[in-house]
Design a protein around this motif. Sequence first.
Motif, PDB file in Angstrom:
ATOM      1  N   GLY A 151       0.829  -1.204   0.000  1.00  0.00           N
ATOM      2  CA  GLY A 151       0.000   0.000   0.000  1.00  0.00           C
ATOM      3  C   GLY A 151       0.861   1.251   0.000  1.00  0.00           C
ATOM      4  O   GLY A 151       2.094   1.192   0.045  1.00  0.00           O
ATOM      5  N   TRP A 152       0.155   2.388  -0.045  1.00  0.00           N
ATOM      6  CA  TRP A 152       0.803   3.686  -0.082  1.00  0.00           C
ATOM      7  C   TRP A 152       0.967   4.233   1.330  1.00  0.00           C
ATOM      8  O   TRP A 152       0.136   3.999   2.203  1.00  0.00           O
ATOM      9  N   PHE A 153       2.034   5.006   1.551  1.00  0.00           N
ATOM     10  CA  PHE A 153       2.294   5.648   2.845  1.00  0.00           C
ATOM     11  C   PHE A 153       3.013   6.966   2.572  1.00  0.00           C
ATOM     12  O   PHE A 153       3.660   7.131   1.526  1.00  0.00           O
ATOM     13  N   PRO A 154       2.913   7.942   3.474  1.00  0.00           N
ATOM     14  CA  PRO A 154       3.582   9.227   3.266  1.00  0.00           C
ATOM     15  C   PRO A 154       5.097   9.096   3.448  1.00  0.00           C
ATOM     16  O   PRO A 154       5.558   8.576   4.471  1.00  0.00           O
ATOM     17  N   PHE A 155       5.881   9.506   2.452  1.00  0.00           N
ATOM     18  CA  PHE A 155       7.332   9.280   2.507  1.00  0.00           C
ATOM     19  C   PHE A 155       8.007  10.127   3.586  1.00  0.00           C
ATOM     20  O   PHE A 155       9.072   9.788   4.062  1.00  0.00           O
ATOM     21  N   ASN A 156       7.371  11.236   4.001  1.00  0.00           N
ATOM     22  CA  ASN A 156       8.000  12.084   5.025  1.00  0.00           C
ATOM     23  C   ASN A 156       7.827  11.525   6.428  1.00  0.00           C
ATOM     24  O   ASN A 156       8.289  12.119   7.392  1.00  0.00           O
ATOM     25  N   TYR A 157       7.192  10.326   6.571  1.00  0.00           N
ATOM     26  CA  TYR A 157       7.063   9.659   7.860  1.00  0.00           C
ATOM     27  C   TYR A 157       8.134   8.586   8.043  1.00  0.00           C
ATOM     28  O   TYR A 157       8.153   7.896   9.060  1.00  0.00           O
ATOM     29  N   VAL A 158       9.046   8.436   7.043  1.00  0.00           N
ATOM     30  CA  VAL A 158      10.020   7.346   7.089  1.00  0.00           C
ATOM     31  C   VAL A 158      11.412   7.892   6.760  1.00  0.00           C
ATOM     32  O   VAL A 158      11.560   9.027   6.289  1.00  0.00           O
ATOM     33  N   GLU A 159      12.423   7.039   7.056  1.00  0.00           N
ATOM     34  CA  GLU A 159      13.796   7.334   6.639  1.00  0.00           C
ATOM     35  C   GLU A 159      14.371   6.091   5.978  1.00  0.00           C
ATOM     36  O   GLU A 159      14.057   4.963   6.377  1.00  0.00           O
ATOM     37  N   LYS A 160      15.212   6.288   4.960  1.00  0.00           N
ATOM     38  CA  LYS A 160      15.853   5.155   4.290  1.00  0.00           C
ATOM     39  C   LYS A 160      16.876   4.522   5.221  1.00  0.00           C
ATOM     40  O   LYS A 160      17.547   5.225   5.964  1.00  0.00           O
ATOM     41  N   ILE A 161      16.936   3.213   5.153  1.00  0.00           N
ATOM     42  CA  ILE A 161      17.936   2.498   5.962  1.00  0.00           C
ATOM     43  C   ILE A 161      18.873   1.689   5.091  1.00  0.00           C
ATOM     44  O   ILE A 161      18.641   1.482   3.928  1.00  0.00           O
TER      45      ILE A 161
END
Length: 145
Positions: free
Chosen positions: A135-145
């Motif tokens: 599904g879709w999620f807001p990218f500004n709620y996550v950080e790349k690891i």
Amino acid sequence: QSSAFSFGAPGSEQETAATMEEIMAALNTNDDADSRPGTAASAGGGGGGGGKSDAAAPHQDTPAASSAPNKQVPPPPPVKAVPPVPPPKQTMVRVLHAYAASSEGELTIDKGDEIRVTEEDTSGWWKGVLRGQEGWFPFNYVEKI
């Protein structure tokens, strides 16, 4: 009576025997010398050891003999397999802030979840897989690891 015996006279027999030997020698030279070393034609021809070496030469592999129709052609060398292209590196993100899905097709995410990103859209929403759901999620709620 003497004419019948004169045909079989010793001189006549010798001439006939000599003629027969010449014919046999000619046959042996043409046919047998190439296929059987040590025959009368190959051993007696040429004088010295020359007859034997001449007779042995046809038994060596020659280009004509190597192109015989019965000769099997070896298979082509194996083709080296091209190594498979590694799959593109998957982007993983860690959730920094919880988000509750508000419409169908969105993911509910909790702080600390790790999501495998499948699509990055410039609209601000990314698509990813979490716990087997996509599904879709807001990218500004996550950080790349």
